[in-house]
Write an enzyme that holds these catalytic residues in place. Sequence first.
Site, PDB file in Angstrom:
ATOM      1  N   ALA A 137     -12.162  56.749  52.953  1.00 23.97           N
ATOM      2  CA  ALA A 137     -13.352  57.591  53.088  1.00 23.97           C
ATOM      3  C   ALA A 137     -13.996  57.821  51.719  1.00 23.97           C
ATOM      4  CB  ALA A 137     -12.977  58.921  53.745  1.00 23.97           C
ATOM      5  N   LYS A 197      -5.383  62.632  43.250  1.00 24.37           N
ATOM      6  CA  LYS A 197      -4.269  63.394  42.673  1.00 24.37           C
ATOM      7  C   LYS A 197      -3.069  62.550  42.269  1.00 24.37           C
ATOM      8  CE  LYS A 197      -2.254  65.252  46.945  1.00 24.37           C
ATOM      9  NZ  LYS A 197      -1.929  66.474  47.662  1.00 24.37           N
ATOM     10  N   GLN A 210      -1.470  50.065  59.352  1.00 28.92           N
ATOM     11  CA  GLN A 210      -0.921  48.775  59.785  1.00 28.92           C
ATOM     12  C   GLN A 210      -1.801  48.111  60.838  1.00 28.92           C
ATOM     13  OE1 GLN A 210       3.111  49.339  61.180  1.00 28.92           O
ATOM     14  NE2 GLN A 210       3.884  49.838  59.158  1.00 28.92           N
ATOM     15  N   GLY A 211      -2.003  48.833  61.970  1.00 28.65           N
ATOM     16  CA  GLY A 211      -2.637  48.233  63.155  1.00 28.65           C
ATOM     17  C   GLY A 211      -3.981  47.609  62.857  1.00 28.65           C
ATOM     18  N   GLU A 270      -4.048  47.865  71.103  1.00 30.87           N
ATOM     19  CA  GLU A 270      -3.191  49.051  70.937  1.00 30.87           C
ATOM     20  C   GLU A 270      -3.401  49.987  72.118  1.00 30.87           C
ATOM     21  OE1 GLU A 270      -3.053  50.784  66.900  1.00 30.87           O
ATOM     22  OE2 GLU A 270      -3.976  48.938  66.229  1.00 30.87           O
ATOM     23  N   ASP A 326      -4.931  69.394  51.592  1.00 28.73           N
ATOM     24  CA  ASP A 326      -5.651  70.102  50.523  1.00 28.73           C
ATOM     25  C   ASP A 326      -7.129  70.347  50.866  1.00 28.73           C
ATOM     26  OD1 ASP A 326      -3.217  69.562  49.395  1.00 28.73           O
ATOM     27  OD2 ASP A 326      -3.982  68.618  47.580  1.00 28.73           O
ATOM     28  N   HIS A 329       3.170  59.948  66.228  1.00 28.68           N
ATOM     29  CA  HIS A 329       3.269  58.522  66.575  1.00 28.68           C
ATOM     30  C   HIS A 329       4.633  58.312  67.241  1.00 28.68           C
ATOM     31  CE1 HIS A 329       3.007  54.213  66.406  1.00 28.68           C
ATOM     32  NE2 HIS A 329       1.810  54.282  65.846  1.00 28.68           N
ATOM     33  N   ARG A 359      -1.169  57.426  72.937  1.00 30.82           N
ATOM     34  CA  ARG A 359      -0.103  57.928  72.076  1.00 30.82           C
ATOM     35  C   ARG A 359       0.423  59.306  72.488  1.00 30.82           C
ATOM     36  NH1 ARG A 359      -2.004  56.526  66.185  1.00 30.82           N
ATOM     37  NH2 ARG A 359      -2.037  54.403  66.956  1.00 30.82           N
ATOM     38  N   HIS A 367       1.804  62.080  62.599  1.00 33.31           N
ATOM     39  CA  HIS A 367       1.076  60.890  62.126  1.00 33.31           C
ATOM     40  C   HIS A 367      -0.359  61.176  61.699  1.00 33.31           C
ATOM     41  CE1 HIS A 367       0.094  56.652  61.896  1.00 33.31           C
ATOM     42  NE2 HIS A 367      -0.849  56.769  62.814  1.00 33.31           N
ATOM     43  N   ARG A 385      -6.666  61.125  69.355  1.00 31.62           N
ATOM     44  CA  ARG A 385      -7.367  59.981  68.757  1.00 31.62           C
ATOM     45  C   ARG A 385      -6.929  58.653  69.383  1.00 31.62           C
ATOM     46  NH1 ARG A 385      -6.122  56.374  64.260  1.00 31.62           N
ATOM     47  NH2 ARG A 385      -4.151  57.475  64.105  1.00 31.62           N
ATOM     48  N   LEU A 432      -9.731  54.677  60.736  1.00 28.36           N
ATOM     49  CA  LEU A 432     -10.348  53.928  59.633  1.00 28.36           C
ATOM     50  C   LEU A 432     -11.832  53.756  59.952  1.00 28.36           C
ATOM     51  CD1 LEU A 432      -7.588  51.206  59.055  1.00 28.36           C
ATOM     52  CD2 LEU A 432      -8.040  53.197  57.626  1.00 28.36           C
TER      53      LEU A 432
HETATM   54  P1  FAD Z   1      -6.371  58.991  52.692  1.00 30.15           P
HETATM   55  O1  FAD Z   1      -6.424  57.526  52.828  1.00 30.15           O
HETATM   56  O2  FAD Z   1      -5.107  59.663  52.992  1.00 30.15           O
HETATM   57  O3  FAD Z   1      -6.805  59.348  51.203  1.00 30.15           O
HETATM   58  C1  FAD Z   1      -6.746  60.688  50.753  1.00 30.15           C
HETATM   59  C2  FAD Z   1      -6.963  60.684  49.264  1.00 30.15           C
HETATM   60  O4  FAD Z   1      -7.140  62.016  48.794  1.00 30.15           O
HETATM   61  C3  FAD Z   1      -5.790  60.136  48.452  1.00 30.15           C
HETATM   62  O5  FAD Z   1      -6.317  59.359  47.412  1.00 30.15           O
HETATM   63  C4  FAD Z   1      -5.125  61.384  47.880  1.00 30.15           C
HETATM   64  O6  FAD Z   1      -4.403  61.169  46.695  1.00 30.15           O
HETATM   65  C5  FAD Z   1      -6.342  62.241  47.644  1.00 30.15           C
HETATM   66  N1  FAD Z   1      -6.104  63.680  47.561  1.00 30.15           N
HETATM   67  C6  FAD Z   1      -5.514  64.508  48.453  1.00 30.15           C
HETATM   68  N2  FAD Z   1      -5.555  65.774  48.016  1.00 30.15           N
HETATM   69  C7  FAD Z   1      -6.183  65.762  46.815  1.00 30.15           C
HETATM   70  C8  FAD Z   1      -6.523  66.748  45.859  1.00 30.15           C
HETATM   71  N3  FAD Z   1      -6.218  68.031  46.026  1.00 30.15           N
HETATM   72  N4  FAD Z   1      -7.167  66.376  44.732  1.00 30.15           N
HETATM   73  C9  FAD Z   1      -7.471  65.067  44.509  1.00 30.15           C
HETATM   74  N5  FAD Z   1      -7.161  64.087  45.380  1.00 30.15           N
HETATM   75  C10 FAD Z   1      -6.538  64.435  46.521  1.00 30.15           C
HETATM   76  N6  FAD Z   1      -5.727  54.506  61.251  1.00 30.15           N
HETATM   77  C11 FAD Z   1      -6.380  53.467  61.799  1.00 30.15           C
HETATM   78  O7  FAD Z   1      -7.556  53.582  62.161  1.00 30.15           O
HETATM   79  N7  FAD Z   1      -5.736  52.274  61.946  1.00 30.15           N
HETATM   80  C12 FAD Z   1      -4.447  52.076  61.570  1.00 30.15           C
HETATM   81  O8  FAD Z   1      -3.926  50.983  61.701  1.00 30.15           O
HETATM   82  C13 FAD Z   1      -3.750  53.169  61.005  1.00 30.15           C
HETATM   83  N8  FAD Z   1      -2.452  53.041  60.640  1.00 30.15           N
HETATM   84  C14 FAD Z   1      -1.844  54.079  59.977  1.00 30.15           C
HETATM   85  C15 FAD Z   1      -0.552  53.915  59.500  1.00 30.15           C
HETATM   86  C16 FAD Z   1       0.056  54.929  58.764  1.00 30.15           C
HETATM   87  C17 FAD Z   1       1.463  54.729  58.244  1.00 30.15           C
HETATM   88  C18 FAD Z   1      -0.643  56.130  58.516  1.00 30.15           C
HETATM   89  C19 FAD Z   1      -0.028  57.227  57.722  1.00 30.15           C
HETATM   90  C20 FAD Z   1      -1.924  56.313  59.031  1.00 30.15           C
HETATM   91  C21 FAD Z   1      -2.528  55.296  59.753  1.00 30.15           C
HETATM   92  N9  FAD Z   1      -3.816  55.449  60.266  1.00 30.15           N
HETATM   93  C22 FAD Z   1      -4.445  54.383  60.839  1.00 30.15           C
HETATM   94  C23 FAD Z   1      -4.597  56.639  59.954  1.00 30.15           C
HETATM   95  C24 FAD Z   1      -5.515  56.310  58.767  1.00 30.15           C
HETATM   96  O9  FAD Z   1      -4.823  55.464  57.881  1.00 30.15           O
HETATM   97  C25 FAD Z   1      -5.946  57.550  58.020  1.00 30.15           C
HETATM   98  O10 FAD Z   1      -6.422  58.500  58.915  1.00 30.15           O
HETATM   99  C26 FAD Z   1      -7.066  57.177  57.045  1.00 30.15           C
HETATM  100  O11 FAD Z   1      -6.621  56.159  56.185  1.00 30.15           O
HETATM  101  C27 FAD Z   1      -7.484  58.398  56.264  1.00 30.15           C
HETATM  102  O12 FAD Z   1      -8.316  57.984  55.212  1.00 30.15           O
HETATM  103  P2  FAD Z   1      -8.839  59.085  54.212  1.00 30.15           P
HETATM  104  O13 FAD Z   1      -9.660  58.363  53.202  1.00 30.15           O
HETATM  105  O14 FAD Z   1      -9.444  60.189  54.965  1.00 30.15           O
HETATM  106  O15 FAD Z   1      -7.506  59.684  53.544  1.00 30.15           O
HETATM  107  C1  SIN Z   2      -0.441  51.810  64.251  1.00 29.30           C
HETATM  108  O1  SIN Z   2      -0.556  50.715  63.693  1.00 29.30           O
HETATM  109  O2  SIN Z   2       0.324  52.022  65.196  1.00 29.30           O
HETATM  110  C2  SIN Z   2      -1.244  52.954  63.744  1.00 29.30           C
HETATM  111  C3  SIN Z   2      -2.615  52.823  64.240  1.00 29.30           C
HETATM  112  C4  SIN Z   2      -3.348  54.124  64.119  1.00 29.30           C
HETATM  113  O3  SIN Z   2      -2.807  55.127  63.674  1.00 29.30           O
HETATM  114  O4  SIN Z   2      -4.505  54.122  64.524  1.00 29.30           O
END
Ligand code: FAD
Ligand code: SIN
Length: 542
Positions: free
Chosen positions: A15, A34, A46-47, A114, A217, A238, A298, A359, A402, A408
């Site tokens: 994001a 951070k 992964q997915g 999925e 946070d 999950h 899920r 998850h 979700r 993503l």
């Molecule tokens: P993140 O990618 O978590 O990034 C957050 C960022 O904020 C990091 O850089 C962190 O260091 C920073 N941060 C946090 N707090 C602070 C602070 N106080 N100050 C400064 N920086 C800070 N979703 C899908 O759609 N498809 C998938 O296949 C999928 N697989 C997944 C597998 C796993 C193992 C996990 C954990 C999640 C998965 N998800 C999946 C969910 C998806 O990955 C996340 O919801 C998505 O990546 C979130 O993106 P984001 O940019 O919001 O946050």
């Molecule tokens: C997974 O690969 O099972 C995670 C996919 C997701 O969280 O959307």
Amino acid sequence: MRRRTDFLVIGSGIAGLSFALKAGNHGKVIVATKKSSVESSTNFAQGGIAAVTDLEHDDFESHIKDTLEAGAYLNDLEVVEIVVSEAPGRVRELIDIGVEFERNKKGSFDLGLEGGHSQRRILHVADLTGAAIEGALVDACEKHPNVTIIEDAMAIDLLTTRKLRLSQEEDECLGAYIFDKKSGEIGTYLSNVTVLATGGCGQIYLYTTNPSISTGDGIAMAYRVGAMVKDLEFVQFHPTTLYDQDESSFLISEAVRGEGGVLMTISDYEEFLKSGESDPSNFSFMKNYDERGSLATRDVVARAVDRELKRSGDRYVYLYLLHLDPESIKERFPHIYSTCLEYDIDITKQPIPVVPAAHYMVGGVAVNKNGQVIRRDNPTQIINRLYAIGETACTGLHGANRLASNSLLESVVFSHRSYLDSIKYLEKIVEIPLEEMPLWDASKYKPIDEKVLLKHDFDEIRRLMWKYVGIVRSDLRLQRAKRRLNLLEEDISHYYWNYILNEDLIELRNIILVARLIVEASIERKQNIGLFYNIDNEKKEK
Ligand code: FAD
Ligand code: SIN
């Protein structure tokens, strides 16, 4: 230290970085993150990413319908339509920066399946999709002359005109206090636009797929400046993480079930072996819960696994793949295959022991359709110059649960919409001179004697959230959690206001607040829906 920028982006996951890359074409962007730049949930995805790209077999209506059904129709229909229809454009942009989604021999996308999807529509890069996306975004941002990523830079709190008592009515975000983990210095960042992209809060639970950065946070910072938070009772668990006594919770992607993986209890598995039959799905407990079996949504699967584990007293259920072609499994899931081998499990020869883990946070900071943060005291108003995107935000896309791989997608769609909206603030920049911005007053704080106490508090919160605010809740459990969290919150607040800040203390203060908000939202919800399940509601509904 004071510093001024056009855009302050907090967080470097999908994001934050996709916002930064575009905003960089209009002004100076600082991305404060951070830990290291790649440390994020994104990096572990992964997915893959859901999008309608195969128009011969799929269409927007089906993706919309699947998203609504998974979300128990609590979704915001307009948001669902926006996200689904804007998906192909955003996916194209990821390809343009170098993400090579897998293709089949004919050259079209190799689409995964999925839970809850009626069609194959998940674009992926083997089982390392998140790492491919994160890597491409970090590279592109690092090459952009206007984007600066600052690592080990941890946002503590937002600065708003109401908080600084510069205005009573209109509220405007002016930036944030940022803690430099290396020097211990706290800087004041003044910005025309501030973006919360801090990800989820899985670390509130003892067992989670989330990395250590996921401590809620952004939700806590937004709440403290009067933002509305929404749907926090909807925590997605999950169903399939690798069973491991060390609490590591390595994810076994739902895509594995998309390719035919079948869930079985230990006794289902024994029966299946005895029968000599070839189709394991006839022996799966999941057929008693949902006609889609192991590939149900899920919420349904995680609850079913939880129930079976409680009933049998077993420590795990099995995910069985031995009826599938071993070479295809190794090729499609190289990361899962090699990681399981490290645990002495060859997934082409042995069933995988799995358990559920926290998850994804479905709720979050309430935002409008441009990602602007909504005020708690007056939901018709926003906090100007403040955006929340990615898992931190609650856009209304997911409703009560979700749909897999929609996260993503939501992140890139809302980063784009927020970026488009936010550039208007560059035409009327914050007028406060930088030297008038308040500095953090560190003089009144003393050193903490026993930092280990912070770790004890953290551990206590995670355990109690797991025990009392887990997959299945009850009135009694929620009240217990509330009382214990109140006590802990008092202790943590005392630390925060009297001792020199460190990383653990900043996170602990956020975790305790978000945990309390999850409990309060859970107590308020009187109907079981989607991910939310309280056994006492079930009794009342009867
Ligand atoms: P993140 O990618 O978590 O990034 C957050 C960022 O904020 C990091 O850089 C962190 O260091 C920073 N941060 C946090 N707090 C602070 C602070 N106080 N100050 C400064 N920086 C800070 N979703 C899908 O759609 N498809 C998938 O296949 C999928 N697989 C997944 C597998 C796993 C193992 C996990 C954990 C999640 C998965 N998800 C999946 C969910 C998806 O990955 C996340 O919801 C998505 O990546 C979130 O993106 P984001 O940019 O919001 O946050
Ligand atoms: C997974 O690969 O099972 C995670 C996919 C997701 O969280 O959307």
